[in-house]
Design a protein around this motif. Structure first.
Motif, mmCIF file in Angstrom:
data_model
loop_
_atom_site.group_PDB
_atom_site.id
_atom_site.type_symbol
_atom_site.label_atom_id
_atom_site.label_comp_id
_atom_site.label_asym_id
_atom_site.label_seq_id
_atom_site.Cartn_x
_atom_site.Cartn_y
_atom_site.Cartn_z
ATOM 1 N N PHE A 1 -16.335 -15.490 42.966
ATOM 2 C CA PHE A 1 -17.812 -15.032 43.269
ATOM 3 C C PHE A 1 -18.569 -16.288 43.681
ATOM 4 O O PHE A 1 -18.252 -17.357 43.411
ATOM 5 C CB PHE A 1 -18.526 -14.353 41.958
ATOM 6 N N ALA A 2 -19.856 -15.672 44.141
ATOM 7 C CA ALA A 2 -20.896 -17.040 44.307
ATOM 8 C C ALA A 2 -22.353 -16.468 43.169
ATOM 9 O O ALA A 2 -22.462 -15.278 43.304
ATOM 10 C CB ALA A 2 -21.488 -17.127 45.538
ATOM 11 N N VAL A 3 -23.102 -17.683 42.581
ATOM 12 C CA VAL A 3 -23.822 -17.212 41.916
ATOM 13 C C VAL A 3 -24.876 -18.118 42.175
ATOM 14 O O VAL A 3 -24.747 -19.408 42.281
ATOM 15 C CB VAL A 3 -23.338 -17.248 40.217
ATOM 16 N N ARG A 4 -26.197 -17.834 41.954
ATOM 17 C CA ARG A 4 -27.395 -18.447 41.965
ATOM 18 C C ARG A 4 -28.444 -18.102 40.930
ATOM 19 O O ARG A 4 -28.701 -17.174 40.528
ATOM 20 C CB ARG A 4 -28.260 -18.465 43.508
ATOM 21 N N VAL A 5 -28.772 -19.365 40.194
ATOM 22 C CA VAL A 5 -29.764 -19.194 39.187
ATOM 23 C C VAL A 5 -31.186 -19.625 39.619
ATOM 24 O O VAL A 5 -31.192 -20.806 40.341
ATOM 25 C CB VAL A 5 -28.983 -19.922 37.937
ATOM 26 N N ILE A 6 -32.159 -18.912 39.358
ATOM 27 C CA ILE A 6 -33.466 -19.195 39.716
ATOM 28 C C ILE A 6 -34.331 -19.391 38.302
ATOM 29 O O ILE A 6 -34.319 -18.390 37.673
ATOM 30 C CB ILE A 6 -33.971 -18.241 40.618
ATOM 31 N N GLY A 7 -35.094 -20.396 38.262
ATOM 32 C CA GLY A 7 -35.915 -20.555 36.772
ATOM 33 C C GLY A 7 -35.138 -21.388 35.844
ATOM 34 O O GLY A 7 -33.911 -21.618 35.866
ATOM 35 N N PRO A 8 -35.853 -21.665 34.730
ATOM 36 C CA PRO A 8 -35.383 -22.380 33.740
ATOM 37 C C PRO A 8 -34.335 -21.778 33.062
ATOM 38 O O PRO A 8 -34.562 -20.453 32.687
ATOM 39 C CB PRO A 8 -36.613 -22.914 33.055
ATOM 40 N N ASN A 9 -33.612 -22.631 32.087
ATOM 41 C CA ASN A 9 -32.748 -21.773 30.978
ATOM 42 C C ASN A 9 -33.622 -21.094 29.802
ATOM 43 O O ASN A 9 -34.823 -21.823 29.690
ATOM 44 C CB ASN A 9 -31.824 -22.851 30.490
ATOM 45 N N PRO A 10 -33.245 -20.034 29.416
ATOM 46 C CA PRO A 10 -34.157 -19.415 28.313
ATOM 47 C C PRO A 10 -34.037 -20.324 27.096
ATOM 48 O O PRO A 10 -33.096 -21.210 26.934
ATOM 49 C CB PRO A 10 -33.471 -18.084 28.057
ATOM 50 N N SER A 11 -34.861 -20.297 26.072
ATOM 51 C CA SER A 11 -34.899 -21.134 24.910
ATOM 52 C C SER A 11 -33.710 -20.336 23.935
ATOM 53 O O SER A 11 -33.525 -20.843 22.856
ATOM 54 C CB SER A 11 -36.339 -21.026 24.273
ATOM 55 N N ASP A 12 -33.315 -19.190 24.229
ATOM 56 C CA ASP A 12 -32.191 -18.571 23.214
ATOM 57 C C ASP A 12 -31.064 -18.550 24.237
ATOM 58 O O ASP A 12 -30.953 -18.770 25.360
ATOM 59 C CB ASP A 12 -32.837 -17.456 22.618
ATOM 60 N N TRP A 13 -29.983 -17.938 23.838
ATOM 61 C CA TRP A 13 -28.611 -17.647 24.327
ATOM 62 C C TRP A 13 -28.838 -17.030 25.590
ATOM 63 O O TRP A 13 -29.767 -16.066 25.780
ATOM 64 C CB TRP A 13 -27.436 -17.243 23.398
ATOM 65 N N CYS A 14 -28.078 -17.146 26.682
ATOM 66 C CA CYS A 14 -27.916 -16.209 28.062
ATOM 67 C C CYS A 14 -26.653 -16.359 28.481
ATOM 68 O O CYS A 14 -26.452 -17.574 28.995
ATOM 69 C CB CYS A 14 -29.174 -16.674 28.686
ATOM 70 N N LEU A 15 -25.946 -15.461 28.487
ATOM 71 C CA LEU A 15 -24.750 -15.448 29.278
ATOM 72 C C LEU A 15 -24.761 -14.818 30.759
ATOM 73 O O LEU A 15 -25.515 -14.134 31.273
ATOM 74 C CB LEU A 15 -23.728 -14.234 28.722
ATOM 75 N N ILE A 16 -24.262 -15.358 31.865
ATOM 76 C CA ILE A 16 -24.514 -14.823 33.022
ATOM 77 C C ILE A 16 -23.006 -14.478 33.649
ATOM 78 O O ILE A 16 -22.956 -13.774 34.771
ATOM 79 C CB ILE A 16 -24.977 -16.287 33.983
ATOM 80 N N ASN A 17 -22.040 -14.626 33.146
ATOM 81 C CA ASN A 17 -20.703 -13.721 33.403
ATOM 82 C C ASN A 17 -19.908 -13.932 32.017
ATOM 83 O O ASN A 17 -19.998 -14.852 31.463
ATOM 84 C CB ASN A 17 -20.042 -13.987 34.631
ATOM 85 N N GLN A 18 -18.967 -12.963 32.024
ATOM 86 C CA GLN A 18 -18.190 -13.000 30.861
ATOM 87 C C GLN A 18 -17.140 -11.960 30.847
ATOM 88 O O GLN A 18 -17.005 -11.167 31.599
ATOM 89 C CB GLN A 18 -19.031 -12.461 29.547
ATOM 90 N N PHE A 19 -15.861 -12.004 30.189
ATOM 91 C CA PHE A 19 -14.955 -11.016 29.839
ATOM 92 C C PHE A 19 -15.318 -10.711 28.319
ATOM 93 O O PHE A 19 -15.119 -11.230 27.532
ATOM 94 C CB PHE A 19 -13.437 -11.672 29.999
ATOM 95 N N HIS A 20 -15.816 -9.481 28.316
ATOM 96 C CA HIS A 20 -16.403 -8.740 27.174
ATOM 97 C C HIS A 20 -15.403 -8.121 26.311
ATOM 98 O O HIS A 20 -14.459 -7.513 26.984
ATOM 99 C CB HIS A 20 -17.432 -7.784 27.602
ATOM 100 N N ASP A 21 -15.251 -8.716 25.077
ATOM 101 C CA ASP A 21 -14.326 -7.937 24.186
ATOM 102 C C ASP A 21 -14.351 -6.284 24.119
ATOM 103 O O ASP A 21 -15.542 -5.965 24.124
ATOM 104 C CB ASP A 21 -13.985 -8.550 22.983
ATOM 105 N N VAL A 22 -13.667 -5.507 23.693
ATOM 106 C CA VAL A 22 -13.737 -4.118 23.041
ATOM 107 C C VAL A 22 -13.339 -4.075 21.743
ATOM 108 O O VAL A 22 -12.106 -3.957 21.429
ATOM 109 C CB VAL A 22 -12.998 -3.306 24.092
ATOM 110 N N PRO A 23 -14.284 -4.194 20.771
ATOM 111 C CA PRO A 23 -13.677 -4.469 19.306
ATOM 112 C C PRO A 23 -13.420 -3.100 18.758
ATOM 113 O O PRO A 23 -13.641 -2.047 19.081
ATOM 114 C CB PRO A 23 -15.290 -4.596 18.624
ATOM 115 N N ASP A 24 -12.264 -3.145 17.976
ATOM 116 C CA ASP A 24 -11.879 -1.950 17.100
ATOM 117 C C ASP A 24 -13.020 -1.707 16.206
ATOM 118 O O ASP A 24 -13.869 -2.308 15.877
ATOM 119 C CB ASP A 24 -10.500 -2.654 16.408
ATOM 120 N N LYS A 25 -13.047 -0.357 15.699
ATOM 121 C CA LYS A 25 -13.682 0.160 14.943
ATOM 122 C C LYS A 25 -14.370 -0.892 13.740
ATOM 123 O O LYS A 25 -15.492 -0.773 13.148
ATOM 124 C CB LYS A 25 -13.642 1.253 14.571
#
Length: 237
Positions: free
Chosen positions: A75-99
Motif C-alpha cells: 500500500f501507499a500511505v500519506r500522513v497530513i498533520g502532526p502526531n496526536p498527543s496520545d496513541w494513534c494506529l494507522i494500520n494493524q493486524f487486529h486480533d480477535v480475542p477469545d471471550k
C-alpha cells in the motif's frame, strides 16, 4: 465515493467510514481513502466498560484464518498533520480475542509516536490461551521523522507464528527495513485481520491519513517493492 470494489459500508451521519472485504481483495485503481472523519466509540461498545472514548475510521479485511500462512500487504500511505498527543494506529493486524481474553494491543501495528513526528511498527506475541498480557513486545521498525505530505510505499510479508518461526519482512520506499524470524501473534481461536486507516484515542487536533493501492493476498507481492503501483489520487469526500 466512486467504487473501489468494496461493499457493505457502515454509515455514520451519511458518511462512509468502515467496510469489510475478503482477504484477497485488491484496490486496482489509485483512488485514495482518506481516514479523516472518525466516529467515536465510548462507554458501551468501547474496548472495556467505562473506557475512555476512541476514534476510528478504518477499512477492514475479514480473512481471519492466517496463522502459519504467508500474508502479503502492499500500500501507499500519506500522513497530513502532526502526531496526536496520545496513541494513534494507522494500520494493524487486529486480533480477535477469545471471550475470556483481556483487551491487549494488536499483535502487529504501525503507529504514530505520540508527540513529535516519529513512526514505529510493533510486533507482539502471547502463547497462552486467554492471556491477560503479552509475553513479548518488540519494535521491529522505527524512525524519528515520518515525512508529511508525501506518499510512503510499504510492503509487508508476515507469517504469524507464536513459536520462534514467525516471519516479519518490511520494505519502506523500496528499502528493506526489517527481516526477522521471531515469535509473534496471539493464541486465539480466530486469527488476526488487516485494518488500515486512523484508530486513536479521542484527542484534539487533526491528523489525517490517506491510503491508495491497498493489496492484501497470500501470494507474493515482492514485485511491489521495486515497482509500486502509480498514484493519481482522487479523494472523493
Amino acid at each position: 465515493m466512486a467504487s473501489t470494489g468494496y461493499e457493505n459500508f457502515v454509515y455514520r451521519g451519511e458518511r462512509k467510514f468502515y467496510t469489510e472485504l475478503t482477504g484477497r481483495a485488491e484496490i486496482r485503481n489509485a483512488e485514495a481513502f482518506l481516514a479523516r472523519d472518525a466516529f467515536v466509540i465510548g462507554g458501551v461498545g468501547a474496548p472495556e466498560s467505562g473506557a475512555a472514548p476512541i476514534e476510528r475510521a478504518e477499512f477492514s479485511a475479514v480473512d481471519r484464518e492466517i496463522h502459519g500462512r504467508d500474508v502479503w500487504a502492499a500500500f501507499a500511505v500519506r500522513v497530513i498533520g502532526p502526531n496526536p498527543s496520545d496513541w494513534c494506529l494507522i494500520n494493524q493486524f487486529h486480533d480477535v480475542p477469545d471471550k475470556q481474553d483481556a483487551v491487549v494491543p494488536p499483535p502487529f501495528g504501525a503507529e504514530l509516536v505520540p508527540g513529535g513526528r516519529g513512526f514505529r511498527i510493533m510486533a507482539r506475541a502471547a502463547g497462552s490461551r486467554h492471556h491477560t498480557a503479552v509475553d513479548v513486545e518488540r519494535t521491529v521498525y522505527e524512525i524519528d521523522e515520518f515525512e508529511r505530505d508525501r506518499w510512503h510505499h510499504f510492503v509487508y510479508h508476515l507469517v504469524f507464528e507464536r513459536a520462534k518461526s514467525g516471519v516479519i519482512q518490511i520494505w519502506h520506499n523500496g528499502v528493506s527495513v526489517a527481516d526477522l524470524v521471531v515469535p509473534f501473534g496471539y493464541n486465539n481461536e480466530v486469527g488476526p485481520y488487516f485494518k488500515y486507516g486512523a484508530y486513536r484515542a479521542a484527542t484534539s487536533g487533526a491528523t489525517h491519513t490517506e491510503y491508495v493501492n491497498v493489496e492484501l493476498r497470500n501470494a507474493s507481492l515482492l514485485p511491489r517493492v521495486a515497482n509500486p503501483r502509480s498514484i493519481t489520487p482522487k479523494v472523493a469526500w
